[in-house]
Design a protein around this motif. Structure first.
Motif, PDB file in Angstrom:
ATOM      1  N   GLN A  71       7.280   4.704  -1.344  1.00 40.24           N
ATOM      2  CA  GLN A  71       7.703   5.735  -0.375  1.00 40.24           C
ATOM      3  C   GLN A  71       7.580   5.215   1.051  1.00 40.24           C
ATOM      4  N   VAL A  72       8.393   4.199   1.368  1.00 40.41           N
ATOM      5  CA  VAL A  72       8.336   3.566   2.687  1.00 40.41           C
ATOM      6  C   VAL A  72       9.724   3.596   3.311  1.00 40.41           C
ATOM      7  N   SER A  73       9.821   4.145   4.523  1.00 38.70           N
ATOM      8  CA  SER A  73      11.098   4.166   5.254  1.00 38.70           C
ATOM      9  C   SER A  73      11.285   2.860   6.016  1.00 38.70           C
ATOM     10  N   PRO A  74      12.537   2.560   6.383  1.00 41.56           N
ATOM     11  CA  PRO A  74      12.715   1.522   7.409  1.00 41.56           C
ATOM     12  C   PRO A  74      11.969   2.013   8.660  1.00 41.56           C
ATOM     13  N   ASN A  75      11.255   1.136   9.361  1.00 39.98           N
ATOM     14  CA  ASN A  75      10.359   1.576  10.441  1.00 39.98           C
ATOM     15  C   ASN A  75       9.297   2.519   9.854  1.00 39.98           C
ATOM     16  N   PRO A  76       8.299   1.968   9.147  1.00 41.42           N
ATOM     17  CA  PRO A  76       7.375   2.812   8.374  1.00 41.42           C
ATOM     18  C   PRO A  76       6.621   3.817   9.230  1.00 41.42           C
ATOM     19  N   ARG A  77       6.531   5.047   8.721  1.00 42.02           N
ATOM     20  CA  ARG A  77       5.892   6.154   9.442  1.00 42.02           C
ATOM     21  C   ARG A  77       4.388   6.148   9.195  1.00 42.02           C
ATOM     22  N   SER A  78       3.654   6.656  10.151  1.00 42.12           N
ATOM     23  CA  SER A  78       2.198   6.709   9.971  1.00 42.12           C
ATOM     24  C   SER A  78       1.826   7.589   8.777  1.00 42.12           C
ATOM     25  N   HIS A  79       2.593   8.666   8.515  1.00 38.48           N
ATOM     26  CA  HIS A  79       2.230   9.539   7.376  1.00 38.48           C
ATOM     27  C   HIS A  79       2.466   8.827   6.045  1.00 38.48           C
ATOM     28  N   GLU A  80       3.410   7.864   6.010  1.00 41.42           N
ATOM     29  CA  GLU A  80       3.643   7.093   4.781  1.00 41.42           C
ATOM     30  C   GLU A  80       2.463   6.157   4.508  1.00 41.42           C
ATOM     31  N   VAL A  81       1.932   5.580   5.590  1.00 39.27           N
ATOM     32  CA  VAL A  81       0.743   4.734   5.444  1.00 39.27           C
ATOM     33  C   VAL A  81      -0.397   5.563   4.852  1.00 39.27           C
ATOM     34  N   MET A  82      -0.614   6.756   5.405  1.00 35.71           N
ATOM     35  CA  MET A  82      -1.738   7.585   4.957  1.00 35.71           C
ATOM     36  C   MET A  82      -1.549   8.033   3.496  1.00 35.71           C
ATOM     37  N   ALA A  83      -0.280   8.301   3.112  1.00 36.06           N
ATOM     38  CA  ALA A  83       0.003   8.657   1.707  1.00 36.06           C
ATOM     39  C   ALA A  83      -0.295   7.461   0.803  1.00 36.06           C
ATOM     40  N   GLY A  84       0.031   6.263   1.281  1.00 33.61           N
ATOM     41  CA  GLY A  84      -0.250   5.041   0.525  1.00 33.61           C
ATOM     42  C   GLY A  84      -1.740   4.820   0.336  1.00 33.61           C
ATOM     43  N   VAL A  85      -2.520   5.174   1.348  1.00 35.05           N
ATOM     44  CA  VAL A  85      -3.980   5.035   1.269  1.00 35.05           C
ATOM     45  C   VAL A  85      -4.534   5.949   0.175  1.00 35.05           C
ATOM     46  N   ASP A  86      -4.053   7.198   0.141  1.00 36.42           N
ATOM     47  CA  ASP A  86      -4.489   8.142  -0.893  1.00 36.42           C
ATOM     48  C   ASP A  86      -4.172   7.593  -2.283  1.00 36.42           C
ATOM     49  N   PHE A  87      -2.980   7.041  -2.420  1.00 33.06           N
ATOM     50  CA  PHE A  87      -2.518   6.488  -3.691  1.00 33.06           C
ATOM     51  C   PHE A  87      -3.384   5.286  -4.103  1.00 33.06           C
ATOM     52  N   TYR A  88      -3.678   4.434  -3.124  1.00 33.63           N
ATOM     53  CA  TYR A  88      -4.517   3.248  -3.351  1.00 33.63           C
ATOM     54  C   TYR A  88      -5.900   3.658  -3.869  1.00 33.63           C
ATOM     55  N   ARG A  89      -6.483   4.663  -3.214  1.00 33.54           N
ATOM     56  CA  ARG A  89      -7.835   5.106  -3.574  1.00 33.54           C
ATOM     57  C   ARG A  89      -7.858   5.823  -4.925  1.00 33.54           C
ATOM     58  N   GLU A  90      -6.857   6.689  -5.101  1.00 34.44           N
ATOM     59  CA  GLU A  90      -6.741   7.488  -6.324  1.00 34.44           C
ATOM     60  C   GLU A  90      -6.691   6.582  -7.559  1.00 34.44           C
ATOM     61  N   HIS A  91      -6.016   5.433  -7.420  1.00 40.26           N
ATOM     62  CA  HIS A  91      -5.857   4.525  -8.560  1.00 40.26           C
ATOM     63  C   HIS A  91      -6.919   3.431  -8.606  1.00 40.26           C
ATOM     64  N   GLY A  92      -7.869   3.467  -7.679  1.00 40.85           N
ATOM     65  CA  GLY A  92      -8.950   2.486  -7.698  1.00 40.85           C
ATOM     66  C   GLY A  92      -8.475   1.053  -7.507  1.00 40.85           C
ATOM     67  N   CYS A  93      -7.506   0.855  -6.616  1.00 45.39           N
ATOM     68  CA  CYS A  93      -6.977  -0.496  -6.377  1.00 45.39           C
ATOM     69  C   CYS A  93      -7.958  -1.321  -5.537  1.00 45.39           C
ATOM     70  N   ASN A  94      -7.835  -2.638  -5.627  1.00 50.66           N
ATOM     71  CA  ASN A  94      -8.672  -3.485  -4.767  1.00 50.66           C
ATOM     72  C   ASN A  94      -7.904  -4.660  -4.149  1.00 50.66           C
ATOM     73  N   ILE A  95      -6.599  -4.728  -4.413  1.00 50.90           N
ATOM     74  CA  ILE A  95      -5.757  -5.799  -3.854  1.00 50.90           C
ATOM     75  C   ILE A  95      -4.392  -5.198  -3.541  1.00 50.90           C
TER      76      ILE A  95
END
Length: 387
Positions: A71-95
């Motif tokens: 879920q990334v637009s051309p010229n990535p939005r700050s809200h997309e970054v924050m959504a990505g962070v939630d997704f990263y944490r939710e799935h227990g990613c480390n890389i």
């Protein structure tokens, strides 16, 4: 004995694997970094081109667990970054593995910053604001241009303010860049032109930057030579693997130059423009390039002469004004030969927008290393000339 600190230069770069098939090393590196679960960041265009599945299957073959965030637009939005962070944490990613052009790579950097440091991504604007080390980043660029895969920059769109912010930190230099010219075969002609021109601007701005040095000069000049010598031919023969490799190499070298020498007014003005009207970054750079060269010329005459010579122009017996005219003509010719001839007015900029654009550009950190000092009125004049 006192030493002048201003002549010290540091040079940061990721580990780089360059060449056809480089992307296939992704699983090895993920293992080396102790991947528990990988977040694969990309965007819908790159996914449609098949590169997400390509990288995903490489990870699967090696039994590396991963989840995909696109879920990334051309010229990535700050809200997309924050959504990505939630997704990263939710799935227990480390890389984090990013596949794509500047937008997914910048978004991936943003996710890395926030996942390790908390707070909102926009709080990290500026230079060296990142405290905690971020997760390992493995980047696979699919365009020959932005060089986010080798740089210490992350550019994020502040959608509320309609401006792009720059985050500059050694922390966002990826751990590994897998620079694979094969991935650039799916670019459309407009994207190829925009990203190729972005790379040329990186090299030119790095060479005339007030923070340039012997290490960055070497990369900047070779990048100018490679891009000037191959980009028009690539536009005519997009399937030629040799040409693709030369442009990818030029782009990588331009990235190493600008990441360390920083940039100038083209990028400061382009970040303001791209944030305001949500336009392709390379197109913004293209429109502004010759106008900024013209503005800066008197402040870096000797350096621009070297650029002209590196672009194959014979400067013997010419005075500075004549060299400038030749260089500007060559830049315009190169742009037109790859299909970039737009002016600001054609892409929706109105005279009334210029004060807003200039006020934002003047705050951009890229302006600090521009060879000619600029106030808001100077910037307005350059925008006006580009209309």
């Amino acid at each position: 004995m006192s030493h002048d600190i201003s002549n010290l230069r540091k040079f940061v770069a990721p580990e780089m694997i360059f060449g056809a098939g480089a992307r296939k090393s992704v699983a090895n590196y993920a293992k080396t970094f102790g991947a528990r679960k990988v977040l694969l960041v990309s965007d819908p265009g790159v996914e449609a081109a098949g590169w997400v599945e390509d990288v995903s299957s490489t990870l699967r073959e090696e039994g590396i667990d991963h989840v995909t965030f696109t879920q990334v637009s051309p010229n990535p939005r700050s809200h997309e970054v924050m959504a990505g962070v939630d997704f990263y944490r939710e799935h227990g990613c480390n890389i984090i593995v990013a596949v794509g052009g500047g937008s997914p790579m910048d978004c991936a950097k943003g996710i890395g910053i926030v996942s390790a440091n908390g707070r909102h991504i926009l709080d990290y604007e500026g230079v060296d604001q990142i405290r905690a080390p971020i997760p390992p980043l493995i980047f696979i660029p699919t365009t020959a241009g932005t060089s986010a895969d080798v740089s210490q920059f992350a550019i994020i769109n502040d959608e509320a303010e309609r401006v792009k912010i720059s985050i500059v930190s050694k922390a966002v230099v990826p751990d590994v860049a897998l620079v694979d010219p094969d991935t650039t075969q799916t670019m459309d002609p407009f994207l190829r032109a925009c990203t190729g021109l972005d790379a040329l601007v990186h090299a030119i701005e790095a060479f005339v930057s007030t923070a340039s040095g012997p290490m960055t000069d070497m990369f900047a000049l070779d990048a100018i030579r490679l891009i000037n010598g191959n980009l028009e031919q690539l536009a005519a023969n997009p399937a030629d693997p040799k040409l693709r490799e030369q442009i990818m190499l030029g782009s990588m070298k331009a990235g190493l130059a600008f990441s360390n020498a920083i940039l100038g007014a083209v990028h400061a003005m382009s970040h303001s423009l791209g944030g305001f009207l949500d336009l392709p970054h390379g197109l913004c750079n293209s429109i502004l390039l010759e106008h900024v060269i013209s503005y800066n010329y008197s402040a870096a005459t000797d350096r621009f002469k070297i650029i002209a010579e590196t672009m194959g122009l014979d400067t013997r017996g010419l005075n500075a004004t004549e060299v400038k005219a030749r260089l500007l003509a060559r830049v315009v010719e190169l742009k037109q030969n790859i299909g970039l001839y737009q002016k600001l007015a054609e892409i929706g900029v109105r005279t009334a927008d210029i004060p807003t654009l200039s006020a934002k550009a003047i705050k951009d950190p890229c302006l600090l290393t521009n060879p000619r000092k600029s106030n808001r009125r100077d910037v307005e004049v350059v925008y006006e000339e580009a209309l």
